[in-house]
Write a protein that holds these residues in place. Sequence first.
Motif, PDB file in Angstrom:
ATOM      1  N   THR A  20      -0.853  20.647  14.997  1.00  0.00           N
ATOM      2  CA  THR A  20       0.595  20.629  14.869  1.00  0.00           C
ATOM      3  C   THR A  20       1.139  22.041  14.976  1.00  0.00           C
ATOM      4  OG1 THR A  20       0.479  18.686  13.453  1.00  0.00           O
ATOM      5  CG2 THR A  20       2.482  19.977  13.329  1.00  0.00           C
ATOM      6  N   ASN A 157       2.536  11.028  23.977  1.00  0.00           N
ATOM      7  CA  ASN A 157       1.538  11.639  23.106  1.00  0.00           C
ATOM      8  C   ASN A 157       2.073  12.803  22.276  1.00  0.00           C
ATOM      9  OD1 ASN A 157      -0.697   9.975  23.880  1.00  0.00           O
ATOM     10  ND2 ASN A 157      -0.691  11.041  25.832  1.00  0.00           N
ATOM     11  N   THR A 159       3.594  14.397  19.260  1.00  0.00           N
ATOM     12  CA  THR A 159       3.629  13.922  17.876  1.00  0.00           C
ATOM     13  C   THR A 159       5.025  14.055  17.277  1.00  0.00           C
ATOM     14  OG1 THR A 159       3.078  16.066  16.899  1.00  0.00           O
ATOM     15  CG2 THR A 159       1.222  14.650  17.551  1.00  0.00           C
ATOM     16  N   ASP A 162       5.436  17.503  15.806  1.00  0.00           N
ATOM     17  CA  ASP A 162       5.845  18.560  16.740  1.00  0.00           C
ATOM     18  C   ASP A 162       7.328  18.464  17.061  1.00  0.00           C
ATOM     19  OD1 ASP A 162       3.407  19.840  16.829  1.00  0.00           O
ATOM     20  OD2 ASP A 162       2.869  19.141  18.837  1.00  0.00           O
TER      21      ASP A 162
END
Length: 182
Positions: A20, A157, A159, A162
């Motif tokens: 992250t 994809n 996150t 993020d």
Amino acid sequence: MRLLTLLLCSLLTMAAQAATLTDSEIKLWIKTMPTLQGWLDEREDQLPDNDIPDADYSMDAAFARGIDQLREAGLYNQFSQQVKSAGFRSVEDWVRVSQQISMAYIAISMEEQPATRVEIENQMQAIRSAKNIPAEEKAMLENMLQASLNMLDSLANVTAADKDRVRPYLPQLVDQFGDNEE
């Protein structure tokens, strides 16, 4: 070259995306990107063509190709010094952060105007069945639409962590990415 930088700022492997983003990485990237972009722009004519085969085009391939271009031009070590001086551990670290920030930025932007897979697939089917489009043009259009599908796959994809981490920096990122458009 700015396209190369944008690509370098958008993609790495899924394993790299597992980490992250941190606020310090985002702040460092925003602070140093103009200098690193300038360094790349100054050497644009030294880099080989961005010749990713259409069938292999993906965001990951584009980032990997950007690193390969630096190596082929003999600029990788020099750029490595630049990114390390800027505070990143390596070119690959800078690319990872660039990719995650870019992808989160694009994913946030797409939340307002989502392109659906079905719409793109319908466009591809319409192109394939069109009888009045030359084969070469059909192939080019299909490749563009496939790149869009690949982008959607990559965006899926990104996150939530993020996106949440990047969201407070959107004004600075709009300025940064706006400056990279030609």
